[in-house]
Design a protein around this motif. Structure first.
Motif, PDB file in Angstrom:
ATOM      1  N   ARG A 148      11.601  32.885  54.639  1.00  0.00           N
ATOM      2  CA  ARG A 148      12.454  33.393  55.704  1.00  0.00           C
ATOM      3  C   ARG A 148      11.916  32.772  56.988  1.00  0.00           C
ATOM      4  NH1 ARG A 148      11.899  38.573  54.969  1.00  0.00           N
ATOM      5  NH2 ARG A 148      13.619  38.648  53.510  1.00  0.00           N
ATOM      6  N   LEU A 149      12.746  31.982  57.652  1.00  0.00           N
ATOM      7  CA  LEU A 149      12.311  31.299  58.868  1.00  0.00           C
ATOM      8  C   LEU A 149      12.207  32.264  60.042  1.00  0.00           C
ATOM      9  CD1 LEU A 149      14.437  28.028  58.649  1.00  0.00           C
ATOM     10  CD2 LEU A 149      12.020  28.328  58.070  1.00  0.00           C
ATOM     11  N   SER A 150      11.281  31.974  60.937  1.00  0.00           N
ATOM     12  CA  SER A 150      11.179  32.723  62.185  1.00  0.00           C
ATOM     13  C   SER A 150      12.459  32.501  62.985  1.00  0.00           C
ATOM     14  CB  SER A 150       9.983  32.246  63.003  1.00  0.00           C
ATOM     15  OG  SER A 150       8.794  32.441  62.281  1.00  0.00           O
ATOM     16  N   PRO A 151      12.883  33.486  63.771  1.00  0.00           N
ATOM     17  CA  PRO A 151      14.117  33.333  64.545  1.00  0.00           C
ATOM     18  C   PRO A 151      14.128  32.104  65.461  1.00  0.00           C
ATOM     19  CG  PRO A 151      13.375  35.611  64.620  1.00  0.00           C
ATOM     20  CD  PRO A 151      12.289  34.820  63.943  1.00  0.00           C
ATOM     21  N   ASN A 152      12.977  31.695  65.947  1.00  0.00           N
ATOM     22  CA  ASN A 152      12.920  30.544  66.861  1.00  0.00           C
ATOM     23  C   ASN A 152      12.677  29.213  66.142  1.00  0.00           C
ATOM     24  OD1 ASN A 152      10.339  31.197  66.147  1.00  0.00           O
ATOM     25  ND2 ASN A 152       9.460  30.844  68.170  1.00  0.00           N
ATOM     26  N   THR A 153      12.711  29.210  64.810  1.00  0.00           N
ATOM     27  CA  THR A 153      12.494  27.976  64.043  1.00  0.00           C
ATOM     28  C   THR A 153      13.833  27.318  63.728  1.00  0.00           C
ATOM     29  OG1 THR A 153      10.475  28.856  63.040  1.00  0.00           O
ATOM     30  CG2 THR A 153      11.530  27.007  61.917  1.00  0.00           C
ATOM     31  N   TYR A 161      12.551  22.256  60.385  1.00  0.00           N
ATOM     32  CA  TYR A 161      11.686  22.757  59.313  1.00  0.00           C
ATOM     33  C   TYR A 161      11.863  21.902  58.060  1.00  0.00           C
ATOM     34  CZ  TYR A 161       9.056  26.120  56.541  1.00  0.00           C
ATOM     35  OH  TYR A 161       8.101  26.713  55.754  1.00  0.00           O
ATOM     36  N   ARG A 198       3.961  28.544  56.226  1.00  0.00           N
ATOM     37  CA  ARG A 198       4.023  29.609  57.248  1.00  0.00           C
ATOM     38  C   ARG A 198       3.795  29.030  58.636  1.00  0.00           C
ATOM     39  NH1 ARG A 198       0.372  33.296  53.704  1.00  0.00           N
ATOM     40  NH2 ARG A 198       1.915  34.263  52.369  1.00  0.00           N
ATOM     41  N   GLY A 209       6.634  27.398  60.579  1.00  0.00           N
ATOM     42  CA  GLY A 209       7.714  28.183  61.173  1.00  0.00           C
ATOM     43  C   GLY A 209       8.326  29.241  60.278  1.00  0.00           C
ATOM     44  N   ALA A 210       7.631  29.616  59.206  1.00  0.00           N
ATOM     45  CA  ALA A 210       8.145  30.675  58.341  1.00  0.00           C
ATOM     46  C   ALA A 210       7.719  32.038  58.884  1.00  0.00           C
ATOM     47  CB  ALA A 210       7.621  30.500  56.918  1.00  0.00           C
ATOM     48  N   GLU A 211       8.659  32.948  58.932  1.00  0.00           N
ATOM     49  CA  GLU A 211       8.344  34.318  59.329  1.00  0.00           C
ATOM     50  C   GLU A 211       7.672  35.051  58.180  1.00  0.00           C
ATOM     51  OE1 GLU A 211      11.003  37.131  61.776  1.00  0.00           O
ATOM     52  OE2 GLU A 211      11.517  37.527  59.673  1.00  0.00           O
ATOM     53  N   SER A 212       8.192  34.796  56.959  1.00  0.00           N
ATOM     54  CA  SER A 212       7.596  35.405  55.774  1.00  0.00           C
ATOM     55  C   SER A 212       7.838  34.508  54.569  1.00  0.00           C
ATOM     56  CB  SER A 212       8.184  36.801  55.521  1.00  0.00           C
ATOM     57  OG  SER A 212       9.559  36.709  55.237  1.00  0.00           O
TER      58      SER A 212
END
Length: 166
Positions: free
Chosen positions: A84-89, A94, A136, A139-142
């Motif tokens: 799950r990508l970070s919102p700002n990625t 990526y 991670r 730029g991965a959120e999780s």
């Protein structure tokens, strides 16, 4: 119907039984020579060459690729990592980053709870941990990692059958 779906539907209409048999033969042995394909299909070499050229031009035959066993290269630990990508990625940035990571065998973009599924091949568990950390950090959120026990071989050939999918 999207443009991509419409193109796929047009391609499907232009494939006859001989095209499907030719594609199945290439699926089994991508290095097969035209002469062998022609013999197996009971066609002239030139007829097979014309069909192959047409299938490439129409985008049906996108390529024939070598498949390398990662274990032969010492990469015996494989995993699928849901990301799950970070919102700002930025997803495109990526994906470009994935192309530079040695452990990444492949990836698919998803719609749903996760943005990507990445297939990793690593030397051992420590290498896998470093690779997931790199995912991670990029730029991965999780992430959610699953180890691959074995690969089921020979799948995908049903795409080239004449029957309607179930």
């Amino acid at each position: 119907m999207t443009e991509r779906t419409a193109k796929a539907a047009r391609r499907a209409r232009v494939l006859d039984d001989i095209d499907l048999r030719l594609l199945r033969a290439l699926w089994m042995d991508g290095r097969a020579r035209v002469r062998v394909l022609a013999r197996d299909l009971a066609l002239a070499d030139s007829a097979v060459s014309v069909r192959l050229r047409r299938l490439r031009e129409q985008g049906v035959l996108a390529g024939v690729h070598a498949e390398v066993d990662p274990a032969v290269l010492g990469l015996t630990t494989q995993a699928l990592v849901m990301i799950r990508l970070s919102p700002n990625t930025d997803s495109r940035a990526y994906e470009e980053r994935l192309r530079t990571m040695r452990s990444v065998l492949g990836a698919v973009a998803l719609v749903g709870d996760f943005d990507l599924e990445v297939h990793l091949a690593c030397r051992d568990m420590a290498d896998l941990e470093r690779s997931v950390t790199a995912l991670r950090d990029a730029g991965a959120e999780s992430t959610h990692t699953q180890l691959i026990a074995r690969t089921v071989a020979g799948l995908g050939q049903a795409l080239l059958t004449e029957e309607e999918p179930a």
